[in-house]
Design a protein around this motif. Structure first.
Motif, short mmCIF file in Angstrom:
data_model
loop_
_atom_site.label_atom_id
_atom_site.label_comp_id
_atom_site.label_asym_id
_atom_site.label_seq_id
_atom_site.Cartn_x
_atom_site.Cartn_y
_atom_site.Cartn_z
N TRP A 62 -6.08 37.62 33.66
CA TRP A 62 -4.73 38.17 33.71
C TRP A 62 -4.78 39.68 33.51
CZ3 TRP A 62 -0.96 34.59 34.69
CH2 TRP A 62 -1.35 33.25 34.57
N TYR A 63 -3.90 40.40 34.18
CA TYR A 63 -3.77 41.83 33.96
C TYR A 63 -3.13 42.05 32.59
CZ TYR A 63 -2.91 46.73 34.89
OH TYR A 63 -2.91 48.10 34.82
N LEU A 64 -3.67 42.93 31.78
CA LEU A 64 -3.16 43.18 30.43
C LEU A 64 -2.03 44.20 30.47
CD1 LEU A 64 -3.32 42.99 27.31
CD2 LEU A 64 -5.08 44.77 27.42
N GLY A 65 -0.87 43.78 29.96
CA GLY A 65 0.26 44.70 29.85
C GLY A 65 0.14 45.55 28.60
N LYS A 66 0.27 44.92 27.43
CA LYS A 66 0.12 45.62 26.16
C LYS A 66 -0.37 44.62 25.12
CE LYS A 66 4.94 44.93 24.79
NZ LYS A 66 6.19 45.58 24.38
N THR A 67 -0.79 45.13 23.99
CA THR A 67 -1.26 44.30 22.90
C THR A 67 -0.31 44.47 21.72
OG1 THR A 67 -3.56 44.59 23.60
CG2 THR A 67 -3.21 43.83 21.35
N ILE A 68 0.09 43.33 21.13
CA ILE A 68 0.91 43.37 19.93
C ILE A 68 0.21 42.57 18.84
CG2 ILE A 68 3.09 43.69 21.19
CD1 ILE A 68 3.69 40.71 20.70
N SER A 69 0.57 42.80 17.60
CA SER A 69 -0.02 42.07 16.49
C SER A 69 1.08 41.29 15.77
CB SER A 69 -0.70 43.04 15.52
OG SER A 69 -1.32 42.33 14.48
N ILE A 70 0.84 39.98 15.60
CA ILE A 70 1.77 39.13 14.87
C ILE A 70 0.96 38.38 13.82
CG2 ILE A 70 3.41 37.21 15.02
CD1 ILE A 70 3.78 37.95 18.01
N LYS A 71 1.30 38.58 12.56
CA LYS A 71 0.61 37.93 11.45
C LYS A 71 -0.90 38.11 11.54
CE LYS A 71 4.26 34.52 10.86
NZ LYS A 71 4.64 33.13 10.94
N ASN A 72 -1.33 39.35 11.74
CA ASN A 72 -2.75 39.73 11.80
C ASN A 72 -3.52 39.13 12.97
OD1 ASN A 72 -2.58 41.43 9.54
ND2 ASN A 72 -2.79 39.66 8.17
N THR A 73 -2.84 38.67 14.00
CA THR A 73 -3.48 38.17 15.21
C THR A 73 -2.98 39.00 16.39
OG1 THR A 73 -3.64 35.92 14.34
CG2 THR A 73 -3.80 36.17 16.72
N ASP A 74 -3.91 39.45 17.24
CA ASP A 74 -3.52 40.19 18.44
C ASP A 74 -3.04 39.23 19.51
OD1 ASP A 74 -4.06 42.69 17.43
OD2 ASP A 74 -6.09 42.76 18.24
N TYR A 75 -2.01 39.65 20.23
CA TYR A 75 -1.48 38.90 21.37
C TYR A 75 -1.47 39.85 22.57
CZ TYR A 75 -0.04 35.14 18.28
OH TYR A 75 -0.05 34.09 17.40
N TYR A 76 -1.92 39.33 23.71
CA TYR A 76 -2.06 40.13 24.92
C TYR A 76 -0.97 39.77 25.92
CZ TYR A 76 -6.70 40.40 22.82
OH TYR A 76 -7.74 40.55 21.95
N GLN A 77 -0.18 40.76 26.34
CA GLN A 77 0.90 40.51 27.28
C GLN A 77 0.35 40.28 28.68
OE1 GLN A 77 3.55 43.77 28.12
NE2 GLN A 77 5.23 42.36 28.61
N VAL A 78 0.73 39.14 29.28
CA VAL A 78 0.28 38.81 30.63
C VAL A 78 1.45 38.65 31.60
CG1 VAL A 78 -1.89 37.78 29.86
CG2 VAL A 78 0.15 36.33 30.05
N ALA A 79 2.68 38.64 31.09
CA ALA A 79 3.90 38.58 31.90
C ALA A 79 5.04 39.07 31.02
CB ALA A 79 4.15 37.16 32.40
N THR A 80 6.23 39.16 31.57
CA THR A 80 7.38 39.60 30.80
C THR A 80 7.61 38.65 29.63
OG1 THR A 80 8.36 40.56 32.77
CG2 THR A 80 9.83 40.19 30.89
#
Length: 166
Positions: A62-80
């Motif tokens: 998947w193309y990476l949009g942005k990375t966010i952190s929730i409860k010390n875990t990174d999440y990678y944006q792959v769609a809206t």
């Protein structure tokens, strides 16, 4: 006669500009960072960390949009407002190149995408390899891929040839 000269000059200038070299920056999905799913299937989450009840298959990219952190875990944006957890996936960038193992102290260790050393394979000193992607440790140390889920630390290699992917 003056009008004819101006018309002739205008045509010549127009032709000259039409043949002058131009520089165009092409953007494509080959540029930037990507996310690869490494679990059997990965859940999709929203930006609040809520499970959306949908999954994506292993080895999907998947193309990476942005990375966010929730409860010390990174999440990678792959769609809206759709994210993959770093527990199920990892990020990489395309980097096609030929590398040469520069170590003379013996075989060079290989690692998987989780940076765990592989015990059954290594690279021989002085050998050249094609690499297509780069990943980074949390501390920013680069590793380049030489085979499926086999990465070597960049400090063990020197770049032989780099080619931009269009």
């Amino acid at each position: 006669m003056k009008k004819l000269a101006v018309l002739f000059l205008t045509i010549l200038l127009g032709l000259g500009f039409s043949f002058s070299p131009t520089s165009v920056k092409a953007e494509s999905v080959d540029n930037g960072s990507f996310v690869d799913v490494d679990s059997s299937s990965a859940d999709l989450y929203n930006s609040n960390g809520d499970n959306l009840g949908r999954k994506v298959p292993k080895n999907s990219t998947w193309y990476l949009g942005k990375t966010i952190s929730i409860k010390n875990t990174d999440y990678y944006q792959v769609a809206t407002d759709e994210y993959l957890s770093s527990k199920d996936s990892y990020t990489f960038s395309n980097r096609p190149e030929v590398i040469k193992v520069s170590s003379t102290d013996g075989d060079v260790p290989l690692y998987d995408h989780n940076f765990v050393q592989l015990s059954d394979v290594a690279l021989a000193p002085g050998t050249s390899w094609y690499s297509d992607r780069v990943i980074f440790t949390p501390d920013g140390m680069p590793f380049v891929r030489v085979a499926t889920d086999e990465y070597v630390g960049m400090w063990y290699v020197m770049q032989q040839e780099f080619s931009a992917k269009l």
